[in-house]
Write a protein that holds these residues in place. Structure first.
Motif, PDB file in Angstrom:
ATOM      1  N   GLY A   1      -6.694  -4.070   3.823  1.00 45.32           N
ATOM      2  CA  GLY A   1      -5.815  -3.041   2.914  1.00 45.32           C
ATOM      3  C   GLY A   1      -4.961  -3.504   3.705  1.00 45.32           C
ATOM      4  N   SER A   2      -3.717  -3.411   2.469  1.00 45.07           N
ATOM      5  CA  SER A   2      -1.826  -2.983   3.439  1.00 45.07           C
ATOM      6  C   SER A   2      -1.289  -1.832   3.762  1.00 45.07           C
ATOM      7  CB  SER A   2      -1.048  -3.669   2.053  1.00 45.07           C
ATOM      8  OG  SER A   2      -1.777  -4.549   1.387  1.00 45.07           O
TER       9      SER A   2
ATOM     10  N   SER B   1       0.773  -1.377  -0.072  1.00 46.07           N
ATOM     11  CA  SER B   1       0.562   0.105   0.111  1.00 46.07           C
ATOM     12  C   SER B   1       0.689   0.854   0.112  1.00 46.07           C
ATOM     13  CB  SER B   1      -0.810   0.173   1.121  1.00 46.07           C
ATOM     14  OG  SER B   1      -1.640  -1.035   1.086  1.00 46.07           O
TER      15      SER B   1
ATOM     16  N   THR C   1      -4.757   2.780  -0.715  1.00 47.85           N
ATOM     17  CA  THR C   1      -4.276   0.733  -0.543  1.00 47.85           C
ATOM     18  C   THR C   1      -4.327  -0.320  -0.968  1.00 47.85           C
ATOM     19  OG1 THR C   1      -5.170  -0.803   1.280  1.00 47.85           O
ATOM     20  CG2 THR C   1      -6.227   0.898   1.175  1.00 47.85           C
TER      21      THR C   1
ATOM     22  N   HIS D   1      -7.531   4.263   3.130  1.00 49.68           N
ATOM     23  CA  HIS D   1      -6.792   3.643   4.306  1.00 49.68           C
ATOM     24  C   HIS D   1      -8.322   3.650   5.945  1.00 49.68           C
ATOM     25  CE1 HIS D   1      -2.477   2.950   2.649  1.00 49.68           C
ATOM     26  NE2 HIS D   1      -2.924   1.874   3.756  1.00 49.68           N
TER      27      HIS D   1
ATOM     28  N   THR E   1       0.135   4.657  -2.895  1.00 41.39           N
ATOM     29  CA  THR E   1       0.390   6.050  -2.338  1.00 41.39           C
ATOM     30  C   THR E   1       0.991   6.199  -2.891  1.00 41.39           C
ATOM     31  OG1 THR E   1      -0.383   5.379   0.313  1.00 41.39           O
ATOM     32  CG2 THR E   1       0.253   7.285  -0.326  1.00 41.39           C
TER      33      THR E   1
END
Length: 882
Positions: free
Chosen positions: A880-881, A700, A737, A723, A704
């Motif tokens: 999400g990561s 993520s 994300t 996020h 970004t």
């Protein structure tokens, strides 16, 4: 009074000569009338059932087919009873021997007084009947059936006009009239001495005398005065052949001219065998029954028995109305004579437990069990009562029901889905057929002989289950033979024509230069297989993937891989020319494999087929993209360890991506699944509001970085997700994300030029640059944090799944992007995006054995409230990561 014996009459019958009439016959008639209390009747015309030719008065002694009387007009005032001759002295005697009847419709020939003695007057052609006085016209006939056309007279005097027929149905062709005279005045007294004893037709048995011939042609018999006397005196006797025929006696007692005619046959003619003859016999039988005391007693007893039986039948029918018929049994339970409700309750006592019990099941030699209710089986009560039926109306059936029983099978209700699941479970006991085929043991082909199998006959099994589950001690389910799909002769053919030649020698492919590729017999055995072709034979199949994997490495050095045009960035972007590929098309090359395996010698080698492959981005296309300068870039840092591995891996995959004008870039589509096979490792993510780990975690941060590079390049946002919680190393309201299959990052190239993505990372930083032709400037304005929210505390058991965190408050913030023209500075667009971040929960990891501390304020030994461990609901968050 003189009389004659039967012997005398027999003598006369034998002599064939005319005899004088007994002088006491007149007295005999008067005596009979006096005994019956009847006056002497006036002379009358013959009755309708007396055939033509017999006349009133004394003419009843004259046969119609004999010599006819000559009648003259009677003088006025003459005594009807006076003796006046009605026949000539030459009247011949009619033969008393039986004369065979003439065929139907054939009339006897007329004859007159000149007929010779002993001749058959019906057949002998005689002279004219002599001079006679013609009679007047005949009156109309009565309402009886027509006698048909009139018979023409013989050569005697005219008989006058023929009387028309009545309105009844035609009796068939009329009998021809003989040469008789027409009806005249009242006849003379029949007791005179000049009259000869006459002969009358003797009625023959019904089956012979009148069945096929006209009554006029019947055999003759002498008149029986004894029978006449008995009848006139009220005795039971009547005319021979006409039992209890009152018409015959009435005609004689009233001066009729001849004995009664035989009964009429079918169609109105006289004869036997028709309804008239039957009515006569029935009438005689009824008369005998009326006159018999024994018969009346029998009839009375029969009537009483019938009445009692009828009353009993009706009473039984009324008493059993609305009840189950007698003798009915269902599932071994006798319910005959019961009300339906009571019968159902009695049956439920047996059937309800039966539905829930395990019932033994036999499938060929396999023993198993099933529960009827679990198999979807139950009792269909409405259909069961329909099978039982109502009270029988047949008296025999009702009587039989007292001693016999009738077994009625239970009608079943079926849950099709449950029964289908039961059949699927029972398939485990099937023995599928062994399909014939060929397999290889090393390089030796081996035949597999086909063998029939055994499977459950589902249609038959359904019948057994639905009809017998309630009564059978063991449910014997039928099976069906499952024949193999392949014939033995087809196996033999495939063995000799395909399998054995295939592994007889290697096959080879010739590449460019001096390179060759070879398949050995051992390798061929792994490529060749046989399957049923659906028509009783075998179809050979070749595993092209295995063949390609074995051959391609051997010819890889002869192939050229295609390469797209790319760019280098030493100062200004430079196009690296594309490479056209030259590779073997293995799908086309292996099309020759079946023929090669069946061949021998040099025919088992063939050249490989090469094809030219153009690059996706040619040199000319790359030069036309207009990739000249950096449009936008962004850098993030702060990662280490496993996250850094995943970030560097994804940066390598995205680096060099080209987005053509109006195309949309998707990160998930470009990289595909990010799994361990692609070099990704397990790292931290945020899973539904709390920290966790997963393969590919940490990318993520790359998402970004890529989003911000596209943001400042002025590209159109095609979809992204922030996020759930704010991460301090990312710009607020300007981050993204991703998650495989759920959350993606997309943007669209909304410029007239191409876009090239350059991405690279080191141990702690990642940078993304967007190259192309710059046409706009982009500015970002971030607002203040508003609407703060405090975090909650989450307590989780210690372990790998618990990652402690201190938590952070949530807030709401906005970001505004302003795009202006690069040349004029004019504002092109202004977009604001507001994001709400959830508070990051405080996560505590505690041992499950740790007990909560007691409250110090709780009174000793009291029952006041006690403290509980801190708990909170887990905040919902987007996966999400990190």
């Amino acid at each position: 009074m003189s009389s004659e014996s039967n012997t005398d009459r027999g003598d006369r019958r034998d002599s064939g000569r005319p005899q004088p009439i007994d002088g006491g016959l007149r007295q005999l008639l008067e005596t009979g009338r006096a005994q019956q209390g009847r006056p002497s009747p006036e002379p009358t015309e013959p009755a309708d059932n007396v055939r033509a030719g017999w006349r009133g008065g004394s003419s009843w002694l004259n046969p119609a087919n004999g010599a006819q009387p000559d009648r003259g007009p009677s003088s006025s005032g003459s005594d009807p009873g006076a003796d006046s001759p009605r026949t000539s002295a030459h009247t011949p005697e009619i033969s008393r021997s039986a004369t065979p009847p003439l065929p139907p419709g054939r009339a006897p020939a007329g004859h007159g007084p000149g007929a010779p003695t002993g001749a058959d007057p019906r057949t002998a052609p005689g002279p004219s009947a002599g001079p006679g006085v013609p009679s007047g016209p005949a009156g109309p006939s009565g309402p009886g059936p027509s006698a048909g056309p009139a018979r023409p007279s013989g050569p005697g005097p005219s008989t006058g006009p023929v009387r028309p027929s009545g309105p009844g149905p035609s009796a068939g062709p009329a009998r021809p009239l003989g040469p008789s005279a027409s009806t005249g005045p009242a006849p003379a007294d029949p007791t005179g001495s000049d009259y000869a004893t006459q002969q009358f037709p003797l009625p023959a048995p019904a089956s012979a005398a009148f069945a096929d011939s006209d009554p006029d042609d019947a055999p003759t018999e002498v008149f029986d005065s004894t029978a006449l006397t008995q009848r006139l005196s009220g005795g039971p006797s009547s005319w021979p052949g006409h039992p209890n025929n009152p018409t015959s006696a009435d005609i004689l007692s009233h001066g009729g001219s001849e004995p009664p005619a035989p009964p009429r046959g079918p169609g109105g003619g006289r004869g036997t065998g028709g309804p008239g003859d039957d009515n006569g016999r029935f009438s005689a039988a009824r008369a005998r029954l009326r006159d018999s005391a024994k018969a009346r007693r029998v009839l009375l007893v029969a009537a009483i028995v019938f009445g009692v039986a009828l009353v009993g039948y009706i009473s039984d029918l009324v008493m059993t109305s609305g009840k189950i018929p007698r003798g009915v049994e269902i599932a071994g339970v006798a319910i005959g004579g019961m009300d339906e409700a009571d019968a159902r309750a009695k049956l439920q006592e047996k059937l309800d437990p039966r539905a829930g019990e395990s019932v033994p099941v036999k499938i060929a030699d396999v023993q198993t069990q099933l529960v009827p209710a679990a198999a979807g089986l139950g009792v269909d009560w409405e259909a069961t009562w329909e099978r039982v039926g109502g009270q029988p109306l047949n008296p025999a059936s009702r009587l039989l029901s007292f001693v016999a029983t009738r077994e009625v099978t239970v009608a079943s209700s079926v849950d099709e889905a449950a029964l289908g699941r039961t059949f699927e479970e029972l398939k485990v006991h099937d023995q599928p057929p062994v399909e014939g085929g060929i397999h290889f043991e090393g390089t030796r082909p081996v035949e597999v002989n086909p063998t029939s199998g055994r499977v459950l006959d589902q249609a038959g099994a359904r019948t057994v289950l639905t009809e017998e589950w309630a009564t059978a001690s063991t449910l014997d389910l039928p099976v069906a033979t499952a024949p193999p799909a392949v014939r033995q002769d087809a196996i033999d053919q495939a063995m000799h024509q395909i399998a054995e030649p295939a592994v007889s020698a290697p096959v080879g492919y010739i590449g460019k230069g001096e390179a060759n590729a070879t398949l050995s017999p051992e390798q061929i055995a792994t490529i060749v297989g046989f399957v049923p072709d659906g028509n009783g034979g075998l179809r050979v199949e070749f595993d092209h993937k295995v063949a390609t994997d074995l051959l391609a490495p051997q010819l890889a050095s002869t192939e050229v891989e295609p390469k797209d045009a790319t760019f280098t960035f030493s100062g200004t972007p430079t196009v690296v020319p594309a490479v056209v590929g030259d590779k073997i098309n293995w799908a086309k090359t292996l099309e020759q494999l079946p023929a090669m395996l069946a061949a021998a010698g040099a025919q088992r080698t063939t050249p490989g087929i090469y094809e030219r492959i153009e690059p996706k981005l040619t040199t000319q296309a790359a030069e036309a993209l207009g990739i000249n300068e950096v449009m936008g870039e962004f850098t993030t840092s702060g990662f280490t360890g496993p996250s850094g591995v995943n970030i560097r891996t994804v940066a390598q995959e995205v680096n060099g991506a080209v987005v053509k004008p109006n195309d949309t870039f998707s990160l998930n589509t470009h990289t595909g699944p990010r799994t361990a096979a692609e070099g990704y490792v397990e790292s931290g993510i945020i899973d539904h509001g709390r920290p966790s780990k997963a393969v590919g975690g940490g990318i993520s941060q790359f998402a970004t970085t890529l989003y911000n590079a596209a943001y400042f390049a002025g590209l159109e946002d095609a979809g992204h997700t922030e996020h759930s919680y704010y991460i301090s190393r990312y710009p607020a309201a300007r981050e993204a994300t991703v998650f495989d299959g759920a959350i993606d990052l997309q943007f669209r190239n909304n410029t007239p030029h191409g876009v090239y993505i350059q991405a690279f990372a080191d141990s702690s930083e990642v940078t993304v640059r967007i190259w192309g032709t710059k046409t706009v400037n982009v500015e970002s304005f971030t607002g203040e944090k508003t609407k703060p929210t405090e975090p909650e505390t989450v307590t989780l058991p210690e372990g790998d799944d618990c990652i402690a965190s201190t938590g952070a408050p949530g807030f709401t913030i906005s970001d505004t992007r302003v795009i202006s023209d690069v040349n004029t500075g004019a504002e092109v667009s202004r977009t604001t995006r507001t994001v709400k971040y959830d508070p990051v929960p405080e996560v505590k990891c505690e041992s499950p054995d740790k007990k909560p501390e007691e409250s110090a304020d709780a009174p000793s030994g009291g029952s006041g409230p006690s403290s509980s461990p801190p708990t909170s609901s887990r905040p919902g968050g987007r996966p999400g990561s990190r």
